[in-house]
Scaffold this motif. Structure first.
Motif, PDB file in Angstrom:
ATOM      1  N   ALA A  78     -51.573 -13.411 -34.132  1.00  9.15           N
ATOM      2  CA  ALA A  78     -51.409 -12.345 -33.041  1.00  9.15           C
ATOM      3  C   ALA A  78     -49.780 -11.848 -33.412  1.00  9.15           C
ATOM      4  O   ALA A  78     -49.561 -10.659 -33.408  1.00  9.15           O
ATOM      5  CB  ALA A  78     -51.387 -12.804 -31.608  1.00  9.15           C
ATOM      6  N   ARG A  79     -48.961 -12.714 -33.456  1.00  8.59           N
ATOM      7  CA  ARG A  79     -47.583 -12.491 -33.761  1.00  8.59           C
ATOM      8  C   ARG A  79     -47.402 -11.563 -35.011  1.00  8.59           C
ATOM      9  O   ARG A  79     -46.609 -10.613 -35.326  1.00  8.59           O
ATOM     10  CB  ARG A  79     -46.707 -13.647 -33.981  1.00  8.59           C
ATOM     11  N   ASP A  80     -48.026 -11.896 -36.207  1.00  5.59           N
ATOM     12  CA  ASP A  80     -48.220 -11.139 -37.255  1.00  5.59           C
ATOM     13  C   ASP A  80     -48.482  -9.494 -36.948  1.00  5.59           C
ATOM     14  O   ASP A  80     -47.877  -8.686 -37.539  1.00  5.59           O
ATOM     15  CB  ASP A  80     -48.871 -11.736 -38.451  1.00  5.59           C
ATOM     16  N   TRP A  81     -49.615  -9.476 -36.354  1.00  6.20           N
ATOM     17  CA  TRP A  81     -50.273  -8.197 -35.969  1.00  6.20           C
ATOM     18  C   TRP A  81     -49.222  -7.411 -34.968  1.00  6.20           C
ATOM     19  O   TRP A  81     -49.093  -6.407 -35.089  1.00  6.20           O
ATOM     20  CB  TRP A  81     -51.457  -8.328 -35.336  1.00  6.20           C
ATOM     21  N   PHE A  82     -48.523  -8.095 -34.162  1.00  6.49           N
ATOM     22  CA  PHE A  82     -47.460  -7.411 -33.286  1.00  6.49           C
ATOM     23  C   PHE A  82     -46.474  -7.016 -33.980  1.00  6.49           C
ATOM     24  O   PHE A  82     -45.948  -5.867 -33.797  1.00  6.49           O
ATOM     25  CB  PHE A  82     -46.962  -8.772 -32.170  1.00  6.49           C
ATOM     26  N   GLY A  83     -45.767  -7.869 -35.054  1.00  3.12           N
ATOM     27  CA  GLY A  83     -44.695  -7.237 -35.878  1.00  3.12           C
ATOM     28  C   GLY A  83     -45.284  -6.068 -36.762  1.00  3.12           C
ATOM     29  O   GLY A  83     -44.555  -5.236 -36.510  1.00  3.12           O
ATOM     30  N   ASP A  84     -46.366  -5.943 -37.075  1.00  2.00           N
ATOM     31  CA  ASP A  84     -46.730  -5.055 -38.047  1.00  2.00           C
ATOM     32  C   ASP A  84     -46.909  -3.566 -37.107  1.00  2.00           C
ATOM     33  O   ASP A  84     -46.549  -2.483 -37.578  1.00  2.00           O
ATOM     34  CB  ASP A  84     -48.168  -5.300 -38.736  1.00  2.00           C
ATOM     35  N   THR A  85     -47.574  -3.813 -35.940  1.00  2.00           N
ATOM     36  CA  THR A  85     -47.946  -2.801 -35.022  1.00  2.00           C
ATOM     37  C   THR A  85     -46.699  -2.241 -34.223  1.00  2.00           C
ATOM     38  O   THR A  85     -46.681  -1.191 -34.096  1.00  2.00           O
ATOM     39  CB  THR A  85     -48.955  -3.284 -34.062  1.00  2.00           C
ATOM     40  N   ASP A  86     -45.755  -3.085 -34.000  1.00  2.00           N
ATOM     41  CA  ASP A  86     -44.485  -2.519 -33.104  1.00  2.00           C
ATOM     42  C   ASP A  86     -43.635  -1.731 -34.021  1.00  2.00           C
ATOM     43  O   ASP A  86     -43.079  -0.749 -33.884  1.00  2.00           O
ATOM     44  CB  ASP A  86     -43.680  -3.928 -33.017  1.00  2.00           C
ATOM     45  N   ALA A  87     -43.700  -2.046 -35.368  1.00  2.00           N
ATOM     46  CA  ALA A  87     -43.006  -1.226 -36.302  1.00  2.00           C
ATOM     47  C   ALA A  87     -43.631   0.000 -36.469  1.00  2.00           C
ATOM     48  O   ALA A  87     -43.000   1.198 -36.646  1.00  2.00           O
ATOM     49  CB  ALA A  87     -42.926  -2.035 -37.631  1.00  2.00           C
ATOM     50  N   LYS A  88     -44.864   0.175 -36.590  1.00  2.00           N
ATOM     51  CA  LYS A  88     -45.566   1.536 -36.481  1.00  2.00           C
ATOM     52  C   LYS A  88     -45.427   2.061 -35.503  1.00  2.00           C
ATOM     53  O   LYS A  88     -45.268   3.295 -35.402  1.00  2.00           O
ATOM     54  CB  LYS A  88     -46.967   1.213 -36.875  1.00  2.00           C
ATOM     55  N   VAL A  89     -45.561   1.651 -34.192  1.00  2.00           N
ATOM     56  CA  VAL A  89     -45.300   2.177 -33.029  1.00  2.00           C
ATOM     57  C   VAL A  89     -43.841   2.844 -32.906  1.00  2.00           C
ATOM     58  O   VAL A  89     -43.720   4.069 -32.362  1.00  2.00           O
ATOM     59  CB  VAL A  89     -45.697   1.448 -31.732  1.00  2.00           C
ATOM     60  N   ALA A  90     -42.814   2.139 -33.363  1.00  2.00           N
ATOM     61  CA  ALA A  90     -41.663   2.496 -33.169  1.00  2.00           C
ATOM     62  C   ALA A  90     -41.437   3.824 -34.011  1.00  2.00           C
ATOM     63  O   ALA A  90     -40.119   4.574 -33.771  1.00  2.00           O
ATOM     64  CB  ALA A  90     -40.702   1.430 -33.564  1.00  2.00           C
ATOM     65  N   GLY A  91     -42.168   4.195 -35.022  1.00  2.00           N
ATOM     66  CA  GLY A  91     -42.184   5.345 -35.787  1.00  2.00           C
ATOM     67  C   GLY A  91     -41.508   4.992 -37.257  1.00  2.00           C
ATOM     68  O   GLY A  91     -40.828   3.978 -37.398  1.00  2.00           O
ATOM     69  N   GLY A  92     -41.469   5.924 -38.169  1.00  2.00           N
ATOM     70  CA  GLY A  92     -40.853   5.730 -39.355  1.00  2.00           C
ATOM     71  C   GLY A  92     -41.853   5.164 -40.527  1.00  2.00           C
ATOM     72  O   GLY A  92     -41.530   5.535 -41.849  1.00  2.00           O
ATOM     73  N   ALA A  93     -42.717   4.536 -39.998  1.00  2.00           N
ATOM     74  CA  ALA A  93     -43.618   4.070 -41.203  1.00  2.00           C
ATOM     75  C   ALA A  93     -44.480   5.225 -41.528  1.00  2.00           C
ATOM     76  O   ALA A  93     -45.182   5.967 -40.707  1.00  2.00           O
ATOM     77  CB  ALA A  93     -44.608   2.839 -40.695  1.00  2.00           C
ATOM     78  N   ILE A 192     -40.306   2.864 -44.758  1.00  2.00           N
ATOM     79  CA  ILE A 192     -41.396   3.738 -45.125  1.00  2.00           C
ATOM     80  C   ILE A 192     -42.659   3.053 -44.883  1.00  2.00           C
ATOM     81  O   ILE A 192     -43.776   3.450 -44.516  1.00  2.00           O
ATOM     82  CB  ILE A 192     -41.414   4.228 -46.441  1.00  2.00           C
ATOM     83  N   VAL A 193     -42.513   1.513 -45.224  1.00  2.00           N
ATOM     84  CA  VAL A 193     -43.688   0.638 -44.693  1.00  2.00           C
ATOM     85  C   VAL A 193     -43.283  -0.452 -43.794  1.00  2.00           C
ATOM     86  O   VAL A 193     -41.916  -0.762 -43.687  1.00  2.00           O
ATOM     87  CB  VAL A 193     -43.962  -0.191 -46.020  1.00  2.00           C
ATOM     88  N   ALA A 194     -44.347  -0.626 -42.891  1.00  2.00           N
ATOM     89  CA  ALA A 194     -43.933  -1.391 -41.667  1.00  2.00           C
ATOM     90  C   ALA A 194     -43.731  -2.945 -42.040  1.00  2.00           C
ATOM     91  O   ALA A 194     -42.954  -3.592 -41.315  1.00  2.00           O
ATOM     92  CB  ALA A 194     -44.861  -1.280 -40.494  1.00  2.00           C
ATOM     93  N   SER A 195     -44.509  -3.455 -42.817  1.00  2.00           N
ATOM     94  CA  SER A 195     -44.708  -4.975 -43.058  1.00  2.00           C
ATOM     95  C   SER A 195     -44.734  -5.331 -44.349  1.00  2.00           C
ATOM     96  O   SER A 195     -45.524  -4.588 -45.128  1.00  2.00           O
ATOM     97  CB  SER A 195     -45.752  -5.429 -42.171  1.00  2.00           C
ATOM     98  N   ASP A 196     -44.182  -6.439 -44.811  1.00  2.00           N
ATOM     99  CA  ASP A 196     -44.383  -7.165 -46.083  1.00  2.00           C
ATOM    100  C   ASP A 196     -45.343  -8.012 -46.157  1.00  2.00           C
ATOM    101  O   ASP A 196     -45.703  -9.028 -47.030  1.00  2.00           O
ATOM    102  CB  ASP A 196     -42.988  -7.484 -46.739  1.00  2.00           C
ATOM    103  N   THR A 197     -46.090  -8.346 -45.024  1.00  2.00           N
ATOM    104  CA  THR A 197     -47.009  -9.574 -44.782  1.00  2.00           C
ATOM    105  C   THR A 197     -48.003  -9.668 -46.021  1.00  2.00           C
ATOM    106  O   THR A 197     -48.251 -10.878 -46.526  1.00  2.00           O
ATOM    107  CB  THR A 197     -47.923  -9.575 -43.505  1.00  2.00           C
ATOM    108  N   ALA A 198     -48.570  -8.598 -46.437  1.00  2.00           N
ATOM    109  CA  ALA A 198     -49.693  -8.614 -47.616  1.00  2.00           C
ATOM    110  C   ALA A 198     -49.044  -9.381 -48.650  1.00  2.00           C
ATOM    111  O   ALA A 198     -49.942 -10.205 -49.517  1.00  2.00           O
ATOM    112  CB  ALA A 198     -50.048  -7.202 -47.793  1.00  2.00           C
ATOM    113  N   TRP A 199     -48.079  -9.041 -49.276  1.00  2.00           N
ATOM    114  CA  TRP A 199     -47.592  -9.488 -50.619  1.00  2.00           C
ATOM    115  C   TRP A 199     -46.425 -10.618 -50.305  1.00  2.00           C
ATOM    116  O   TRP A 199     -46.190 -11.502 -51.201  1.00  2.00           O
ATOM    117  CB  TRP A 199     -46.823  -8.554 -51.529  1.00  2.00           C
TER     118      TRP A 199
END
Length: 202
Positions: A78-93, A192-199
């Motif tokens: 859940a925290r991983d998803w929150f981090g990814d989604t928060d960044a996208k919601v905040a804009g810029g991604a 430009i990209v919200a999260s580095d989780t995948a790599w």
């Protein structure tokens, strides 16, 4: 029926005592962030994350069954998803920004910061070993499994190769992976990209 204060989803016993219902039982992780357990009629529970946006909209993400994930693992997911989604919601991604674009931008960054000589060959080391499909894929859609498979497929295996050849191919694959990660990490730093989780997991 048990009172609200006695409802627990963070223990197996607590989830076992929940009454099956359509709406999840929620546990607060942080402000605007909740982990829920939806109790099914067969006795199992499904984990779900809920994020409340600044404009008070709910975003949800299914995380899996409690037979596969315990409370701690579900909380981490859940925290991983929150981090990814928060960044996208905040804009810029930019969810359409592709891997090919990330490589071009990284090449330009190296040329500007370290010079042409340092940049020569960097882009080629990746583009010549990536499929057109992968290069054209949005960075936001890349998965850990996909990146791991790409990395592993570059390492020689089998009796036809010597140990030295296998070791050399592994070293080369690791160098390409380092460049791959550097390209995408630059995109994260630039917003430009919200999260580095995948790599980050590779």
């Amino acid at each position: 029926m048990a009172g609200k204060d006695s409802i627990r989803i963070d223990t197996k016993a607590g989830r076992r005592n929940l009454t099956p219902r359509t709406s999840p039982y929620w546990h607060k992780i942080a402000t605007r962030k909740h982990l829920g357990a939806r109790k099914l009629a067969d006795g199992s529970c499904r984990w779900i994350a809920r994020l409340t946006t600044p404009d008070r909209k709910y975003l949800y993400q299914a995380l899996g069954d409690d037979a596969e994930l315990d409370f701690d693992a579900a909380s981490d997911a859940a925290r991983d998803w929150f981090g990814d989604t928060d960044a996208k919601v905040a804009g810029g991604a930019d969810n359409k920004y592709t891997l090919a674009q990330a490589i071009v931008d990284y090449d330009a960054h190296i040329r500007a910061s370290k010079g042409t000589k340092a940049a020569d060959g960097i882009a080629g080391r990746l583009t010549n070993h990536l499929s057109d499909r992968m290069k054209g894929k949005a960075v936001a859609d890349l998965t850990t499994r996909e990146i791991t498979r790409w990395h592993n497929n570059q390492v020689r295996s089998g009796d036809e190769w010597t140990d030295d050849q296998i070791r050399a191919s592994r070293d080369t694959a690791n160098r390409r992976l380092s460049i791959f990660k550097a390209c995408l990490n630059l995109a994260v730093r630039n917003g430009i990209v919200a999260s580095d989780t995948a790599w980050r997991r590779v």
